[in-house]
Design an enzyme around this catalytic site. Structure first.
Site, PDB file in Angstrom:
ATOM      1  N   ARG A  66       0.842  -1.205   0.000  1.00 12.07           N
ATOM      2  CA  ARG A  66       0.000   0.000   0.000  1.00 12.07           C
ATOM      3  C   ARG A  66       0.874   1.251   0.000  1.00 12.07           C
ATOM      4  O   ARG A  66       0.372   2.358   0.104  1.00 12.07           O
ATOM      5  CB  ARG A  66      -0.887   0.044   1.260  1.00 12.07           C
ATOM      6  CG  ARG A  66      -1.934  -0.985   1.291  1.00 12.07           C
ATOM      7  CD  ARG A  66      -3.030  -0.679   2.318  1.00 12.07           C
ATOM      8  NE  ARG A  66      -4.185  -1.508   2.054  1.00 12.07           N
ATOM      9  CZ  ARG A  66      -4.377  -2.705   2.570  1.00 12.07           C
ATOM     10  NH1 ARG A  66      -3.525  -3.182   3.434  1.00 12.07           N
ATOM     11  NH2 ARG A  66      -5.431  -3.424   2.253  1.00 12.07           N
ATOM     12  N   ASP A 113      10.430  -6.667  -0.185  1.00 16.75           N
ATOM     13  CA  ASP A 113      10.897  -6.145   1.094  1.00 16.75           C
ATOM     14  C   ASP A 113      12.302  -5.599   0.884  1.00 16.75           C
ATOM     15  O   ASP A 113      13.113  -6.195   0.173  1.00 16.75           O
ATOM     16  CB  ASP A 113      10.899  -7.262   2.146  1.00 16.75           C
ATOM     17  CG  ASP A 113      10.795  -6.699   3.553  1.00 16.75           C
ATOM     18  OD1 ASP A 113      10.116  -5.672   3.740  1.00 16.75           O
ATOM     19  OD2 ASP A 113      11.399  -7.267   4.477  1.00 16.75           O
ATOM     20  N   PHE A 154      12.226   9.047  -0.817  1.00 18.50           N
ATOM     21  CA  PHE A 154      11.532   8.779   0.441  1.00 18.50           C
ATOM     22  C   PHE A 154      12.476   7.984   1.343  1.00 18.50           C
ATOM     23  O   PHE A 154      13.598   7.645   0.961  1.00 18.50           O
ATOM     24  CB  PHE A 154      10.226   8.000   0.178  1.00 18.50           C
ATOM     25  CG  PHE A 154      10.424   6.598  -0.334  1.00 18.50           C
ATOM     26  CD1 PHE A 154      10.664   6.365  -1.671  1.00 18.50           C
ATOM     27  CD2 PHE A 154      10.383   5.506   0.535  1.00 18.50           C
ATOM     28  CE1 PHE A 154      10.859   5.067  -2.152  1.00 18.50           C
ATOM     29  CE2 PHE A 154      10.568   4.201   0.060  1.00 18.50           C
ATOM     30  CZ  PHE A 154      10.810   3.990  -1.286  1.00 18.50           C
ATOM     31  N   TYR A 173      15.167   6.585   3.577  1.00 14.05           N
ATOM     32  CA  TYR A 173      16.544   6.971   3.886  1.00 14.05           C
ATOM     33  C   TYR A 173      17.237   7.671   2.710  1.00 14.05           C
ATOM     34  O   TYR A 173      18.444   7.927   2.766  1.00 14.05           O
ATOM     35  CB  TYR A 173      17.357   5.722   4.288  1.00 14.05           C
ATOM     36  CG  TYR A 173      16.827   5.005   5.513  1.00 14.05           C
ATOM     37  CD1 TYR A 173      17.243   5.385   6.791  1.00 14.05           C
ATOM     38  CD2 TYR A 173      15.923   3.951   5.406  1.00 14.05           C
ATOM     39  CE1 TYR A 173      16.761   4.735   7.923  1.00 14.05           C
ATOM     40  CE2 TYR A 173      15.437   3.295   6.531  1.00 14.05           C
ATOM     41  CZ  TYR A 173      15.859   3.691   7.777  1.00 14.05           C
ATOM     42  OH  TYR A 173      15.384   3.045   8.901  1.00 14.05           O
ATOM     43  N   LYS A 180      17.295   7.370 -10.220  1.00 12.13           N
ATOM     44  CA  LYS A 180      17.322   6.453  -9.058  1.00 12.13           C
ATOM     45  C   LYS A 180      16.970   5.031  -9.515  1.00 12.13           C
ATOM     46  O   LYS A 180      17.664   4.077  -9.183  1.00 12.13           O
ATOM     47  CB  LYS A 180      16.346   6.945  -7.981  1.00 12.13           C
ATOM     48  CG  LYS A 180      16.322   5.994  -6.768  1.00 12.13           C
ATOM     49  CD  LYS A 180      15.315   6.381  -5.695  1.00 12.13           C
ATOM     50  CE  LYS A 180      15.228   5.289  -4.635  1.00 12.13           C
ATOM     51  NZ  LYS A 180      14.165   5.499  -3.638  1.00 12.13           N
TER      52      LYS A 180
HETATM   53  P1  IMP Z   1       9.956  -1.877   2.402  1.00 11.77           P
HETATM   54  O1  IMP Z   1      10.205  -3.231   2.888  1.00 11.77           O
HETATM   55  O2  IMP Z   1      10.152  -1.766   0.943  1.00 11.77           O
HETATM   56  O3  IMP Z   1       8.656  -1.322   2.864  1.00 11.77           O
HETATM   57  O4  IMP Z   1      11.085  -0.944   3.011  1.00 11.77           O
HETATM   58  C1  IMP Z   1      11.340  -0.876   4.398  1.00 11.77           C
HETATM   59  C2  IMP Z   1      11.857   0.503   4.734  1.00 11.77           C
HETATM   60  O5  IMP Z   1      13.091   0.708   4.080  1.00 11.77           O
HETATM   61  C3  IMP Z   1      10.964   1.660   4.300  1.00 11.77           C
HETATM   62  O6  IMP Z   1      10.045   1.995   5.288  1.00 11.77           O
HETATM   63  C4  IMP Z   1      11.947   2.770   4.072  1.00 11.77           C
HETATM   64  O7  IMP Z   1      12.230   3.416   5.293  1.00 11.77           O
HETATM   65  C5  IMP Z   1      13.186   2.031   3.631  1.00 11.77           C
HETATM   66  N1  IMP Z   1      13.298   2.025   2.161  1.00 11.77           N
HETATM   67  C6  IMP Z   1      12.826   1.088   1.298  1.00 11.77           C
HETATM   68  N2  IMP Z   1      13.138   1.414   0.042  1.00 11.77           N
HETATM   69  C7  IMP Z   1      13.785   2.586   0.113  1.00 11.77           C
HETATM   70  C8  IMP Z   1      14.339   3.432  -0.881  1.00 11.77           C
HETATM   71  O8  IMP Z   1      14.290   3.197  -2.089  1.00 11.77           O
HETATM   72  N3  IMP Z   1      14.941   4.550  -0.428  1.00 11.77           N
HETATM   73  C9  IMP Z   1      15.022   4.875   0.898  1.00 11.77           C
HETATM   74  N4  IMP Z   1      14.501   4.125   1.851  1.00 11.77           N
HETATM   75  C10 IMP Z   1      13.888   2.987   1.456  1.00 11.77           C
END
Ligand code: IMP
Length: 205
Positions: A13, A74, A156, A158, A179
């Site tokens: 989401r 993830d 977004f 980091y 990116k």
């Molecule tokens: P997710 O598993 O893709 O939801 O990522 C876990 C967490 O890693 C996110 O809540 C972000 O804080 C960080 N994150 C994931 N992808 C990125 C990115 O492309 N850039 C910066 N932070 C990221």
């Protein structure tokens, strides 16, 4: 091996991630739906100990609940000076429901005093595909260093502190296309696009 399928579900989401994934997948992404299209579906608990486990938990849950072949992904930020943390806990680094900004604040504070040469880190993204009779995953990695302060307004998570040496910019200073061209998610989802082609799981043209 796999019947042609008209739709795929991206099991997230998170609108930031979806924007990137749609841009990476290009024209065919109009045939993808996401969990935003299923508002009544309950939360999927990411209880895995690894990125791969969490990617499969999301993809399996989405497939089981909708019947649509699903992709779960993830991502973790692995910081060498922190023995690979926050890793699988990247979204919850500063606590459950932590904002992007609080997570970055915590990272900067834990990295205080770490010399430049020891600030190496990488983003790792695992994307898992689950459908009728098949389960497979791919991954993508992007190497960088953690800056001492934020730079840039884009992206977004980091992104403002993740600096990619070859480009001289943080992810937050890059266009979405730049990116995606080098990022962990770009690499993982381009590999996923290849996998989908191989499996002949083709969105309707
Ligand atoms: P997710 O598993 O893709 O939801 O990522 C876990 C967490 O890693 C996110 O809540 C972000 O804080 C960080 N994150 C994931 N992808 C990125 C990115 O492309 N850039 C910066 N932070 C990221």
């Amino acid at each position: 091996m796999v019947a042609r399928l008209s739709r795929l579900l991206i099991a997230t989401r998170n609108r930031d991630k979806l924007e990137e994934i749609r841009s990476i997948l290009g024209d065919s992404s109009q045939d993808f739906v996401s969990l935003i299209d299923f508002p009544d579906m309950g939360e999927i608990v990411e209880s895995g100990a690894t990125l791969e486990e969490n990617a499969f938990i999301k993809a399996r849950a989405a497939f089981q609940r909708t019947g649509i072949p699903s992709i779960g992904d993830d991502t973790g930020l692995e910081v060498d000076a922190l023995d690979g943390r926050p890793g699988v806990y990247s979204s919850r680094y500063a606590g459950e429901n932590a904002t992007y900004s609080r997570n970055v604040d915590k990272l900067l504070s834990e990295m205080k005093g770490v010399p430049p040469a020891e600030r190496t880190a990488r983003f790792r993204c695992v994307a898992a595909l689950v459908g009728p009779g098949f389960e497979q995953s791919v991954d993508g990695v992007c190497e960088g260093v953690i800056l001492e302060a934020r730079r840039g307004d884009g992206g977004f998570g980091y992104d403002p502190v993740f600096f990619v040496q070859e480009t001289g910019r943080t992810f937050a200073e890059m266009s979405l296309a730049d990116k995606n061209g080098i990022s962990h998610r770009g690499r993982a989802f381009r590999a996923m696009a290849e996998l989908l082609k191989k499996l002949a799981v083709q969105p309707r043209g």
